[in-house]
Design a protein around this motif. Structure first.
Motif, PDB file in Angstrom:
ATOM      1  N   THR A  96     -25.635  32.866   3.589  1.00  0.00           N
ATOM      2  CA  THR A  96     -25.443  32.346   4.907  1.00  0.00           C
ATOM      3  C   THR A  96     -26.137  31.563   5.487  1.00  0.00           C
ATOM      4  OG1 THR A  96     -27.015  33.794   6.290  1.00  0.00           O
ATOM      5  CG2 THR A  96     -24.687  34.611   5.382  1.00  0.00           C
ATOM      6  N   ASP A  97     -25.780  30.823   6.559  1.00  0.00           N
ATOM      7  CA  ASP A  97     -26.465  29.642   7.156  1.00  0.00           C
ATOM      8  C   ASP A  97     -27.847  30.046   7.537  1.00  0.00           C
ATOM      9  OD1 ASP A  97     -24.078  28.400   6.822  1.00  0.00           O
ATOM     10  OD2 ASP A  97     -23.601  28.236   9.330  1.00  0.00           O
ATOM     11  N   GLU A  98     -27.952  31.180   7.982  1.00  0.00           N
ATOM     12  CA  GLU A  98     -29.428  31.617   8.479  1.00  0.00           C
ATOM     13  C   GLU A  98     -30.290  31.836   7.178  1.00  0.00           C
ATOM     14  OE1 GLU A  98     -32.647  32.588  10.309  1.00  0.00           O
ATOM     15  OE2 GLU A  98     -30.861  32.007  11.253  1.00  0.00           O
TER      16      GLU A  98
ATOM     17  N   LEU B 203     -31.231  28.397   6.015  1.00  0.00           N
ATOM     18  CA  LEU B 203     -32.261  27.960   6.919  1.00  0.00           C
ATOM     19  C   LEU B 203     -33.654  28.279   6.507  1.00  0.00           C
ATOM     20  CD1 LEU B 203     -32.962  26.414   9.507  1.00  0.00           C
ATOM     21  CD2 LEU B 203     -32.388  28.448  10.782  1.00  0.00           C
ATOM     22  N   GLN B 204     -33.648  29.822   6.366  1.00  0.00           N
ATOM     23  CA  GLN B 204     -34.894  30.471   5.926  1.00  0.00           C
ATOM     24  C   GLN B 204     -35.445  29.882   4.657  1.00  0.00           C
ATOM     25  OE1 GLN B 204     -34.875  34.706   6.221  1.00  0.00           O
ATOM     26  NE2 GLN B 204     -33.235  34.884   7.713  1.00  0.00           N
ATOM     27  N   LEU B 205     -34.401  29.707   3.616  1.00  0.00           N
ATOM     28  CA  LEU B 205     -34.994  29.418   2.473  1.00  0.00           C
ATOM     29  C   LEU B 205     -35.437  27.903   2.694  1.00  0.00           C
ATOM     30  CD1 LEU B 205     -34.955  30.024  -0.697  1.00  0.00           C
ATOM     31  CD2 LEU B 205     -32.730  28.591  -0.782  1.00  0.00           C
ATOM     32  N   LEU B 206     -34.828  27.048   3.101  1.00  0.00           N
ATOM     33  CA  LEU B 206     -35.453  25.616   3.312  1.00  0.00           C
ATOM     34  C   LEU B 206     -36.620  25.539   4.011  1.00  0.00           C
ATOM     35  CD1 LEU B 206     -31.850  24.033   3.811  1.00  0.00           C
ATOM     36  CD2 LEU B 206     -33.644  23.417   2.039  1.00  0.00           C
ATOM     37  N   ASN B 207     -36.790  26.286   5.001  1.00  0.00           N
ATOM     38  CA  ASN B 207     -37.860  26.234   5.655  1.00  0.00           C
ATOM     39  C   ASN B 207     -39.022  26.681   5.077  1.00  0.00           C
ATOM     40  OD1 ASN B 207     -37.638  25.195   8.517  1.00  0.00           O
ATOM     41  ND2 ASN B 207     -36.459  27.059   8.975  1.00  0.00           N
ATOM     42  N   LYS B 208     -38.731  27.799   4.142  1.00  0.00           N
ATOM     43  CA  LYS B 208     -39.736  28.311   3.408  1.00  0.00           C
ATOM     44  C   LYS B 208     -40.114  27.492   2.282  1.00  0.00           C
ATOM     45  CE  LYS B 208     -39.205  32.501   2.359  1.00  0.00           C
ATOM     46  NZ  LYS B 208     -40.326  33.580   2.933  1.00  0.00           N
ATOM     47  N   ASP B 209     -39.112  26.948   1.559  1.00  0.00           N
ATOM     48  CA  ASP B 209     -39.610  26.117   0.455  1.00  0.00           C
ATOM     49  C   ASP B 209     -39.839  24.504   0.568  1.00  0.00           C
ATOM     50  OD1 ASP B 209     -38.719  28.153  -1.049  1.00  0.00           O
ATOM     51  OD2 ASP B 209     -36.933  27.608  -1.604  1.00  0.00           O
ATOM     52  N   LEU B 210     -39.474  23.965   1.698  1.00  0.00           N
ATOM     53  CA  LEU B 210     -39.704  22.672   2.216  1.00  0.00           C
ATOM     54  C   LEU B 210     -41.136  22.641   2.926  1.00  0.00           C
ATOM     55  CD1 LEU B 210     -36.367  21.198   2.421  1.00  0.00           C
ATOM     56  CD2 LEU B 210     -37.897  21.251   0.368  1.00  0.00           C
ATOM     57  N   ALA B 211     -41.862  23.820   3.216  1.00  0.00           N
ATOM     58  CA  ALA B 211     -43.152  23.651   4.169  1.00  0.00           C
ATOM     59  C   ALA B 211     -43.734  22.604   3.292  1.00  0.00           C
ATOM     60  CB  ALA B 211     -43.609  25.035   3.991  1.00  0.00           C
ATOM     61  N   GLY B 212     -44.579  21.760   4.175  1.00  0.00           N
ATOM     62  CA  GLY B 212     -45.582  20.715   3.916  1.00  0.00           C
ATOM     63  C   GLY B 212     -45.021  19.268   3.748  1.00  0.00           C
ATOM     64  N   LEU B 213     -43.555  19.331   4.212  1.00  0.00           N
ATOM     65  CA  LEU B 213     -42.932  17.963   4.200  1.00  0.00           C
ATOM     66  C   LEU B 213     -42.916  17.412   5.809  1.00  0.00           C
ATOM     67  CD1 LEU B 213     -40.015  18.099   1.594  1.00  0.00           C
ATOM     68  CD2 LEU B 213     -42.146  16.791   1.865  1.00  0.00           C
TER      69      LEU B 213
ATOM     70  N   VAL C 105     -28.946  22.372   5.900  1.00  0.00           N
ATOM     71  CA  VAL C 105     -28.166  23.648   5.953  1.00  0.00           C
ATOM     72  C   VAL C 105     -26.842  23.392   5.881  1.00  0.00           C
ATOM     73  CG1 VAL C 105     -27.835  25.902   7.464  1.00  0.00           C
ATOM     74  CG2 VAL C 105     -30.209  24.880   6.808  1.00  0.00           C
ATOM     75  N   LYS C 106     -26.383  22.406   6.812  1.00  0.00           N
ATOM     76  CA  LYS C 106     -24.797  22.129   6.918  1.00  0.00           C
ATOM     77  C   LYS C 106     -24.272  21.550   5.636  1.00  0.00           C
ATOM     78  CE  LYS C 106     -21.490  19.553   9.546  1.00  0.00           C
ATOM     79  NZ  LYS C 106     -21.307  18.751  10.834  1.00  0.00           N
TER      80      LYS C 106
END
Length: 298
Positions: free
Chosen positions: A216-218, A221-231, A242-243
């Motif tokens: 889902t959108d949420e 969002l969780q996945l991208l925040n987790k995986d792209l940490a450090g950018l 997300v969109k």
């Protein structure tokens, strides 16, 4: 075929690496909470009689039916939605909570289908179950994960079903039936992309059937925040990603696998080896990609 090729993995659990990987799985806690009670019961049916005596003076009639349930769980959903990884993480967590030492997690290889020789697939399936049973001995537990389960569990009623495939399904059913004598110490998690093709006898036996959907959108969002940490991306930039990775202009939303096996490598390739990865690389890559196609469930 060598014995070593029957399984893609044979892991002593609880396993620290699987526990660490579970923390990267978006939605693990929610899914684990949803299936935990049923799976805990499935793996502890040997304790139901004692529970009945303690809580109901041994008079609860349905306790006997609980002990007769089949140790089969089916996870189904589109390709790339995390079924196998989640199955490993859930089994590992259950074993950890049970404080069961030296239990085993097996992942059956698709090579169990063999080379096409008459009777080979059924024989290899029997050999796999024999090795799982041998591993549990008298006290240990084991979980067998069957990935791409529709390849060996497809309905025997299909017009194009080959004799060897029917024999394999019969063999699988017989062994799952036999596992009930272990009173929950051995369980099977069958993962399939197409629930509708799984043989009806297996569906009837499943103690748990759980569906996996595209995030889902949420969840994206969780996945991208987790995986792209450090950018150090802004919330607005993450929201844009997300969109663009969701259902957009008639396109399919992405699977978890789309992100981690396609999107991230493609984006990094735009920057490697001389430039840092930027939001622009990510956005351009996402706009050029689409979600993987659905494997039709029919």
């Amino acid at each position: 075929m060598s014995q070593n090729t029957i399984f893609d993995a044979e892991i002593v659990v609880p396993d620290a690496e699987i526990s660490a990987r579970a923390k990267t799985l978006v939605g693990f806690e929610a899914r684990y909470a949803r299936v935990h009670d049923q799976l805990r019961l499935l793996l502890n049916v040997d304790a139901v009689a004692d529970w009945n005596r303690r809580q109901h003076r041994g008079e609860l009639a349905i306790a006997g039916h609980i002990a007769d349930q089949y140790p089969l769980v089916i996870f189904h959903g589109d390709v790339g939605t995390g079924k196998t990884a989640m199955a490993e993480a859930i089994a590992n967590q259950l074993m950890s909570e049970a404080k069961t030492e030296d239990s085993m997690l097996f992942r059956l290889s698709n090579r169990v289908r063999g080379s096409g020789l008459v009777g080979e697939m059924g024989s290899l399936l029997s050999e796999a179950f024999a090795r799982v049973i041998a591993a549990v001995g008298k006290n240990r537990r084991a979980v067998l994960i069957i990935d791409e389960g529709d390849s060996i569990a497809a309905s025997r009623a299909q017009d194009h079903s080959h004799h060897e495939d029917k024999v394999a399904v019969n063999t699988l059913i017989q062994h799952i039936d036999d596992l009930r004598r272990f009173k929950g110490r051995v369980a099977v998690i069958l993962c399939t992309n197409r629930l509708s093709v799984v043989d009806a006898a297996l569906l009837r036996r499943a103690a748990v059937i759980d569906e996996f959907r595209r995030p889902t959108d949420e969840e994206r969002l969780q996945l991208l925040n987790k995986d792209l940490a450090g950018l150090d991306l802004s919330a607005a930039q993450i929201a844009d990603l997300v969109k663009v990775t969701g259902p957009l202009h008639g396109r399919l939303g992405w699977t978890f696998s789309d992100f981690r096996t396609r999107f991230y490598p493609a984006a990094v390739a735009k920057a490697f080896p001389d430039r840092p990865l930027t939001y622009r690389h990510l956005l351009e890559t996402a706009q050029q990609m689409g979600g993987s196609r659905v494997m039709e469930d029919r």
